[in-house]
Design a protein around this motif. Structure first.
Motif, PDB file in Angstrom:
ATOM      1  N   GLU A 277       0.988  -1.300  -0.006  1.00  0.00           N
ATOM      2  CA  GLU A 277       0.010   0.040  -0.015  1.00  0.00           C
ATOM      3  C   GLU A 277       0.940   1.243   0.033  1.00  0.00           C
ATOM      4  N   VAL A 278       1.924   1.267   0.847  1.00  0.00           N
ATOM      5  CA  VAL A 278       2.795   2.609   0.913  1.00  0.00           C
ATOM      6  C   VAL A 278       4.342   2.026   0.810  1.00  0.00           C
ATOM      7  N   PRO A 279       4.850   1.681  -0.408  1.00  0.00           N
ATOM      8  CA  PRO A 279       6.038   0.955  -0.466  1.00  0.00           C
ATOM      9  C   PRO A 279       7.298   1.910  -0.239  1.00  0.00           C
ATOM     10  N   ASP A 280       6.831   3.357  -0.277  1.00  0.00           N
ATOM     11  CA  ASP A 280       7.920   4.126  -0.124  1.00  0.00           C
ATOM     12  C   ASP A 280       8.140   4.904   1.147  1.00  0.00           C
ATOM     13  N   SER A 281       7.179   4.419   2.037  1.00  0.00           N
ATOM     14  CA  SER A 281       7.328   5.063   3.343  1.00  0.00           C
ATOM     15  C   SER A 281       8.630   4.650   4.070  1.00  0.00           C
ATOM     16  N   PRO A 282       9.106   5.223   5.148  1.00  0.00           N
ATOM     17  CA  PRO A 282      10.175   5.262   6.012  1.00  0.00           C
ATOM     18  C   PRO A 282       9.785   3.849   6.740  1.00  0.00           C
ATOM     19  N   ALA A 283       8.722   3.549   7.182  1.00  0.00           N
ATOM     20  CA  ALA A 283       8.441   2.067   7.898  1.00  0.00           C
ATOM     21  C   ALA A 283       8.550   1.050   7.155  1.00  0.00           C
ATOM     22  N   ALA A 284       8.249   1.020   5.612  1.00  0.00           N
ATOM     23  CA  ALA A 284       8.115  -0.162   4.798  1.00  0.00           C
ATOM     24  C   ALA A 284       9.675  -0.391   4.443  1.00  0.00           C
ATOM     25  N   GLU A 285      10.436   0.830   4.404  1.00  0.00           N
ATOM     26  CA  GLU A 285      11.790   0.595   3.944  1.00  0.00           C
ATOM     27  C   GLU A 285      12.453  -0.145   5.405  1.00  0.00           C
ATOM     28  N   VAL A 286      12.199   0.154   6.430  1.00  0.00           N
ATOM     29  CA  VAL A 286      12.932  -0.395   7.708  1.00  0.00           C
ATOM     30  C   VAL A 286      12.377  -1.882   7.632  1.00  0.00           C
ATOM     31  N   TYR A 287      11.201  -2.280   7.455  1.00  0.00           N
ATOM     32  CA  TYR A 287      10.576  -3.799   7.294  1.00  0.00           C
ATOM     33  C   TYR A 287      11.269  -4.612   6.229  1.00  0.00           C
ATOM     34  N   ARG A 288      11.595  -3.801   5.072  1.00  0.00           N
ATOM     35  CA  ARG A 288      12.654  -4.706   4.179  1.00  0.00           C
ATOM     36  C   ARG A 288      13.633  -4.850   4.653  1.00  0.00           C
ATOM     37  N   ARG A 289      14.558  -4.101   5.312  1.00  0.00           N
ATOM     38  CA  ARG A 289      15.633  -4.328   5.906  1.00  0.00           C
ATOM     39  C   ARG A 289      15.549  -5.495   6.958  1.00  0.00           C
ATOM     40  N   ILE A 290      14.817  -5.536   7.733  1.00  0.00           N
ATOM     41  CA  ILE A 290      14.623  -6.570   8.589  1.00  0.00           C
ATOM     42  C   ILE A 290      14.253  -7.834   7.920  1.00  0.00           C
ATOM     43  N   VAL A 291      13.478  -7.755   7.287  1.00  0.00           N
ATOM     44  CA  VAL A 291      13.032  -9.083   6.466  1.00  0.00           C
ATOM     45  C   VAL A 291      14.365  -9.682   5.764  1.00  0.00           C
ATOM     46  N   GLN A 292      15.137  -8.533   5.045  1.00  0.00           N
ATOM     47  CA  GLN A 292      16.380  -9.366   4.523  1.00  0.00           C
ATOM     48  C   GLN A 292      17.284  -9.914   5.573  1.00  0.00           C
ATOM     49  N   SER A 293      17.388  -9.354   6.591  1.00  0.00           N
ATOM     50  CA  SER A 293      18.128  -9.931   8.023  1.00  0.00           C
ATOM     51  C   SER A 293      17.798 -11.357   8.213  1.00  0.00           C
ATOM     52  N   ILE A 294      16.401 -11.438   8.345  1.00  0.00           N
ATOM     53  CA  ILE A 294      15.784 -12.497   8.869  1.00  0.00           C
ATOM     54  C   ILE A 294      16.163 -13.882   7.401  1.00  0.00           C
ATOM     55  N   GLN A 295      15.941 -13.305   6.310  1.00  0.00           N
ATOM     56  CA  GLN A 295      16.213 -14.301   5.304  1.00  0.00           C
ATOM     57  C   GLN A 295      17.841 -14.680   5.414  1.00  0.00           C
ATOM     58  N   ASP A 296      18.583 -13.709   5.421  1.00  0.00           N
ATOM     59  CA  ASP A 296      20.052 -14.014   5.571  1.00  0.00           C
ATOM     60  C   ASP A 296      20.527 -14.869   7.015  1.00  0.00           C
ATOM     61  N   TYR A 297      19.675 -14.863   7.824  1.00  0.00           N
ATOM     62  CA  TYR A 297      20.013 -15.533   9.162  1.00  0.00           C
ATOM     63  C   TYR A 297      19.582 -16.893   8.588  1.00  0.00           C
ATOM     64  N   CYS A 298      18.294 -17.210   8.140  1.00  0.00           N
ATOM     65  CA  CYS A 298      17.920 -18.488   7.769  1.00  0.00           C
ATOM     66  C   CYS A 298      18.782 -19.358   6.761  1.00  0.00           C
ATOM     67  N   SER A 299      19.112 -18.474   5.702  1.00  0.00           N
ATOM     68  CA  SER A 299      20.000 -19.059   4.756  1.00  0.00           C
ATOM     69  C   SER A 299      21.554 -19.500   5.226  1.00  0.00           C
ATOM     70  N   ASN A 300      21.929 -18.649   6.285  1.00  0.00           N
ATOM     71  CA  ASN A 300      23.236 -19.006   6.892  1.00  0.00           C
ATOM     72  C   ASN A 300      22.900 -20.194   7.696  1.00  0.00           C
ATOM     73  N   HIS A 301      21.694 -20.139   8.565  1.00  0.00           N
ATOM     74  CA  HIS A 301      21.313 -21.431   9.469  1.00  0.00           C
ATOM     75  C   HIS A 301      21.400 -22.747   8.664  1.00  0.00           C
ATOM     76  N   VAL A 302      20.889 -22.728   7.359  1.00  0.00           N
ATOM     77  CA  VAL A 302      20.951 -23.853   6.503  1.00  0.00           C
ATOM     78  C   VAL A 302      22.110 -24.420   6.485  1.00  0.00           C
ATOM     79  N   THR A 303      23.262 -23.364   5.940  1.00  0.00           N
ATOM     80  CA  THR A 303      24.604 -23.848   5.758  1.00  0.00           C
ATOM     81  C   THR A 303      25.264 -24.527   7.133  1.00  0.00           C
ATOM     82  N   GLU A 304      24.980 -23.866   8.074  1.00  0.00           N
ATOM     83  CA  GLU A 304      25.557 -24.332   9.375  1.00  0.00           C
ATOM     84  C   GLU A 304      24.938 -25.692   9.812  1.00  0.00           C
ATOM     85  N   GLN A 305      23.533 -26.117   9.503  1.00  0.00           N
ATOM     86  CA  GLN A 305      22.943 -27.279   9.723  1.00  0.00           C
ATOM     87  C   GLN A 305      23.888 -28.291   8.714  1.00  0.00           C
TER      88      GLN A 305
END
Length: 309
Positions: A277-305
């Motif tokens: 709905e509001v992709p260019d808002s500051p909050a959406a930008e923060v959300y995208r960074r948070i989600v990226q960190s979570i995706q990175d964590y999960c893919s690193n986790h798989v490699t560790e496993q």
């Protein structure tokens, strides 16, 4: 206590109808559902729990937007499971209120928001969104068991579990039932004020006690930027340094600070994704960074496993 060697044998057990059951050790046997759930969820690559110490800090809002963001990659299969039995807000936030769960030979079919985004919640089983679920612990646990064992999740890349606030029955059940599957970790949601952080510290202690890895902390309602004068107001003053100070003290990653934006609440009430709905808002930008960190964590986790197996 079923972990105690003396169960059913002490003087205080005299006359208790369950004395022989405790003494026999039958209660020590693991719940057979644990193995069934492990089998059922063996096709789910990543499992993420969303926790908070307090109610009303934006946990369901975060769970919903995490699911939307993960599913924005059409090659990924995502599911959102709402185990908040008494306050299921996910159907409203995901725009599927009034939809029905269908039963098939292979279990319950979740409700699909998109081709690659499925949702399951007790809210979808109630005859009206205003119905109250007035249950004691064992009945809640039975429902969570059914959600994990009897829902036809299929092959998933991500299963996001939205939990109720606190460290109660539902949390113990979910951790116990997922104990033989691999859980990537928990995301802990807070707001900046000490009253919220105090409860979040308990949640962190809970995670450490039950050996649940913590992916990181998200601070919601972190300041409000006035659309007219662009001044930032601290609606919830971080009197003790907010999530940033707490994460530094406890050596936890702070995934991001989401500013207060009335459009987030409006999107949730209307069952729409704030991110689209509001992709260019500051909050959406923060959300995208948070989600990226979570995706990175999960893919690193798989490699560790893979390296440890």
């Amino acid at each position: 206590n079923d972990n105690n060697e003396q169960a059913g044998k002490s003087a205080s057990c005299q006359g208790c109808p369950n004395q022989t059951l405790c003494a026999s050790g039958a209660t020590k046997a693991p719940d057979p559902a644990i193995a069934e759930i492990a089998e059922k969820l063996s096709t789910v690559k990543h499992k993420i729990l969303v926790l908070s110490g307090k109610g009303g800090v934006g946990k369901s809002t975060f769970s919903a937007h995490l699911a939307h963001a993960l599913a924005s990659d059409s090659t990924k299969e995502v599911a959102l499971l709402d185990v908040d039995i008494c306050g299921p807000s996910i159907p409203r936030i995901m725009g599927i209120e009034g939809e029905q769960v269908h039963q098939s030979g292979s279990g319950w079919s979740p409700v699909y928001v998109d081709d690659n985004l499925a949702v399951m919640s007790i809210g979808l089983l109630l005859s009206s969104p205003d119905d109250a679920v007035i249950w004691r612990g064992p009945k809640k646990n039975g429902m969570i068991k059914q959600f994990l064992r009897d829902v036809d999740w299929g092959d998933l890349d991500y299963l996001v579990v939205d939990t109720p606030p606190g460290t109660s029955d539902e949390h113990l059940s979910i951790v116990q039932y997922l104990s033989s599957t691999h859980v990537d970790g928990a995301i802990i949601i807070t707001t900046p004020q000490e009253v919220s952080l105090q409860d979040v510290r308990k949640e962190i202690r809970f995670c450490k006690k039950v050996k649940l890895p913590i992916i990181g902390v998200v601070e919601n309602m972190s300041g409000f930027v006035c659309p007219k004068c662009k001044n930032t107001s601290q609606i919830f003053p971080p009197t003790t340094g907010g999530a940033e100070q707490m994460c530094a003290d406890l050596n936890l990653p702070l995934l991001g600070k989401v500013p207060l934006d009335p459009r987030i609440a409006r999107s949730c009430d209307e069952g729409k994704s704030f991110l689209s709905e509001v992709p260019d808002s500051p909050a959406a930008e923060v959300y995208r960074r948070i989600v990226q960190s979570i995706q990175d964590y999960c893919s690193n986790h798989v490699t560790e496993q893979q390296s440890t197996t």
